[in-house]
Scaffold this active site. Structure first.
Site, PDB file in Angstrom:
ATOM      1  N   CYS A 401      -1.558  -3.485  -3.605  1.00 56.93           N
ATOM      2  CA  CYS A 401      -0.504  -2.668  -3.009  1.00 56.93           C
ATOM      3  C   CYS A 401       0.085  -1.704  -4.047  1.00 56.93           C
ATOM      4  CB  CYS A 401       0.542  -3.573  -2.367  1.00 56.93           C
ATOM      5  SG  CYS A 401       1.503  -2.696  -1.117  1.00 56.93           S
ATOM      6  N   HIS A 527      -2.708  -7.091   1.178  1.00 54.07           N
ATOM      7  CA  HIS A 527      -2.483  -8.239   0.287  1.00 54.07           C
ATOM      8  C   HIS A 527      -3.447  -9.373   0.648  1.00 54.07           C
ATOM      9  CE1 HIS A 527       1.562  -6.995  -1.311  1.00 54.07           C
ATOM     10  NE2 HIS A 527       1.522  -6.246  -0.230  1.00 54.07           N
ATOM     11  N   GLU A 529      -3.987 -11.992  -0.816  1.00 56.39           N
ATOM     12  CA  GLU A 529      -3.501 -13.316  -1.251  1.00 56.39           C
ATOM     13  C   GLU A 529      -2.883 -14.137  -0.126  1.00 56.39           C
ATOM     14  OE1 GLU A 529      -2.605 -10.454  -2.515  1.00 56.39           O
ATOM     15  OE2 GLU A 529      -0.438 -10.169  -2.514  1.00 56.39           O
TER      16      GLU A 529
END
Ligand code: GLN
Length: 556
Positions: A401, A527, A529
């Site tokens: 990001c 993202h 994650e």
């Protein structure tokens, strides 16, 4: 109606109540039951999206969006939830709906707006029964929605943030007391997580704080069914017996939760002590033989027995607290463990990098660089510098990001000679606004829940690293941003080896970039994650670690 297991905390916050809750959910999954998880946060923020991540840890981003609509005059959407949802999703391996994060802010807002609409005409609006009714209504609503959306929902775990005795938590404890009474024994359970400190000077485990916090629960009309004792070492028989006696629970309902080398081992530790068997018996549920536990044990073993070691630098403005980037941290660990490597992640202070003469020397010591998400201006020059060092030195680089936006800024500045190129978030007057607000963000002034949030479909372009990594032309990942990369400079940067490797479905918003003339440099607007699990690392993190390891082996 599914059964409810409430989890409260005593003595201290931050003793791993989230991991305890998630581990119980995991055990119920092993037993073949469908679980959902709810977190109650007693603070008055409507959601954690605007909380300082250093103070409170990262907000977790959900795949779905919650439309909170307490009155016709007020509605907002969110996908920003408490960081514990990251733990929940990583343990149970499934996305959880953001409506499952209830805050005092939401509860009070609903009641007050309803009062203005005249719902309680003639009545004095009070914490009991109006706030407590609203809390119970939300729990039932979550159960109903869960039943509607999923074919299997047997147990809902409800974790209450903070500790028993906090003023803000009282209405929730009272709601739970009422809920338990209304739903009957056999349908609800109360688990209390406490701390049992070891007094080093006398080498003794101290159960008194636990006794006190149980007393506090009892004073709210709540008798715990299970005590989970956090301690450095396993509970001694003596402490177990004492806690059982003073808390009015059976000794087998006192469960030890010692420090573990690997947190994903916690469900197995609980299983050894018969925790799930006890829960099932108390909830009058059938104890199916557990399945999937050996696979989980194998996953845990990977974390416990790495064969090599890598170091990754994370330059960013927050260096104080591991929880600030906990999902990234876990994703790197998942990918590392999967490939046999222990991953050390070191936060590097971006502000210090800004001024330092030996920033390069400092960064080339690492096997890889991950540039973190972020907001604002502080530390950004140091982050841009790190991105450029990664490009110059060809260090494997993953930008998430903000980390992708700043990689792009670095390339525009130093590769394309656009002096002072920047994101307008950092420098609104930059001569080269290479990162700018998303079109739909231009009119927005309010801060809560207004970013481009949640899961969105992504088009992965052919002949890119990303396509090889994800092996699909269409993927879905989660977002949290207001700014995006501009197409024009991206086109210009092609001569510097940059390619756009993913966009939104319309092709208008750049979702990922990579460099064709470097070993491994990728930046994503999304993202990855938030979708990584210990037993199923996210493909992008996996590819990043894989590239690092291959390069390391090649260099020898
Ligand atoms: N501040 C940037 C934006 O809003 C990046 C956000 C992030 O890193 N999550 O677009």
């Amino acid at each position: 109606m599914p059964k409810f297991i409430f989890v409260t905390g005593g003595v201290l916050s931050g003793i791993g109540k989230g991991h305890t809750t998630a581990s119980i959910a995991k055990l119920l999954q092993f037993r073949g039951y469908g679980v959902d998880l709810v977190k109650i946060d007693p603070y008055l923020n409507v959601d954690p999206g605007t909380l300082n991540p250093v103070e409170h840890g990262e907000p977790f981003i959900t795949d779905q969006i919650f439309e909170f609509n307490p009155a016709p005059s007020f509605s907002y959407t969110t996908a920003e939830v408490d960081q514990d949802f990251g733990t929940y999703e990583r343990f149970i391996g499934r996305a959880i709906h953001p409506r499952n994060n209830i805050t005092s802010g939401q509860v009070y807002l609903s009641v007050i707006l309803q009062e203005r609409l005249g719902k309680f005409l003639g009545k004095t609006v009070q914490i009991i029964p109006h706030i407590t009714d609203e809390i119970k209504r939300r729990l039932v609503e979550i159960a109903k929605a869960g039943k509607r959306e999923r074919n299997k929902l047997d147990v809902i775990m409800v974790e209450i943030g903070g500790t028993v005795g906090d003023i803000e938590a009282d209405p929730f404890l009272e709601a739970i007391r009422q809920f338990r009474l209304e739903h009957g024994s056999g349908n609800t359970l109360l688990v209390h997580v406490t701390l049992v400190p070891l007094l080093a000077t006398v080498g003794e485990m101290k159960t008194k704080p636990t006794q006190h916090s149980v007393k506090q629960l009892l004073s709210r009309g709540l008798q715990p069914d299970i005590i989970i004792a956090r301690s450095e070492n396993s509970l001694t028989e003596e402490s177990r017996r004492k806690i059982a006696l003073y808390s009015n629970v059976r000794p087998e309902a006192v469960i030890s939760n010692p420090d573990l080398k690997e947190i994903y081992e916690l469900p197995l530790k609980f299983y050894e002590q018969g925790l799930d068997a006890f829960i099932l018996q108390r909830l009058e549920m059938i104890a199916h033989p557990p399945t999937g536990m050996t696979d989980w044990q194998e996953v845990v073993n990977r974390f416990l027995h790495p064969t090599e070691h890598i170091r990754i630098a994370m330059p960013g403005k927050y260096v104080a607290m591991a929880d600030t980037y906990v999902s990234i941290y876990e994703s790197l660990r998942h990918a590392g463990a999967h490939l046999g490597a222990a991953t050390t992640i070191e936060m590097v202070d971006a502000e210090q990098l800004e001024q330092s003469n030996d920033a390069k020397d400092q960064l080339i010591q690492y096997d890889g660089i991950l540039l973190t998400p972020g907001f604002g201006t502080r530390g950004t020059e140091g982050m841009i510098r790190s991105a450029w060092i990664a490009l110059e030195e060809d260090i494997p680089y993953l930008g998430i990001c903000f980390g992708a936006q700043l990689l792009f800024v670095a390339l525009c500045r130093y590769g394309l000679g656009m002096k002072k190129a920047n994101s307008t978030e950092i420098d609104p007057k930059t001569p080269y606004p290479v990162v700018d607000l998303l079109p739909e963000q231009r009119e927005i002034e309010e801060k809560g829940g207004t970013m481009r949030l949640a899961g969105h479909p992504i088009k992965v372009l052919p002949k890119t690293k990303l396509r090889t990594i994800y092996k699909k032309s269409k993927i879905r990942e989660r977002f949290r941003h207001r700014y995006h990369l501009m197409w024009e400079p991206a086109k210009k940067a092609e001569k510097e080896g940059l390619i756009v490797s993913a966009t939104d479905l319309s092709g208008k918003i750049i979702n990922a970039i990579e460099l064709t003339n470097r070993y491994w440099v990728v930046g994503t607007q999304f993202h990855p994650e938030y979708t990584s699990r210990p037993d199923q690392p996210n493909p992008l993190y996996l590819a990043f670690i894989d590239a690092i390891l291959k390069r390391k082996h090649a260099i020898g």
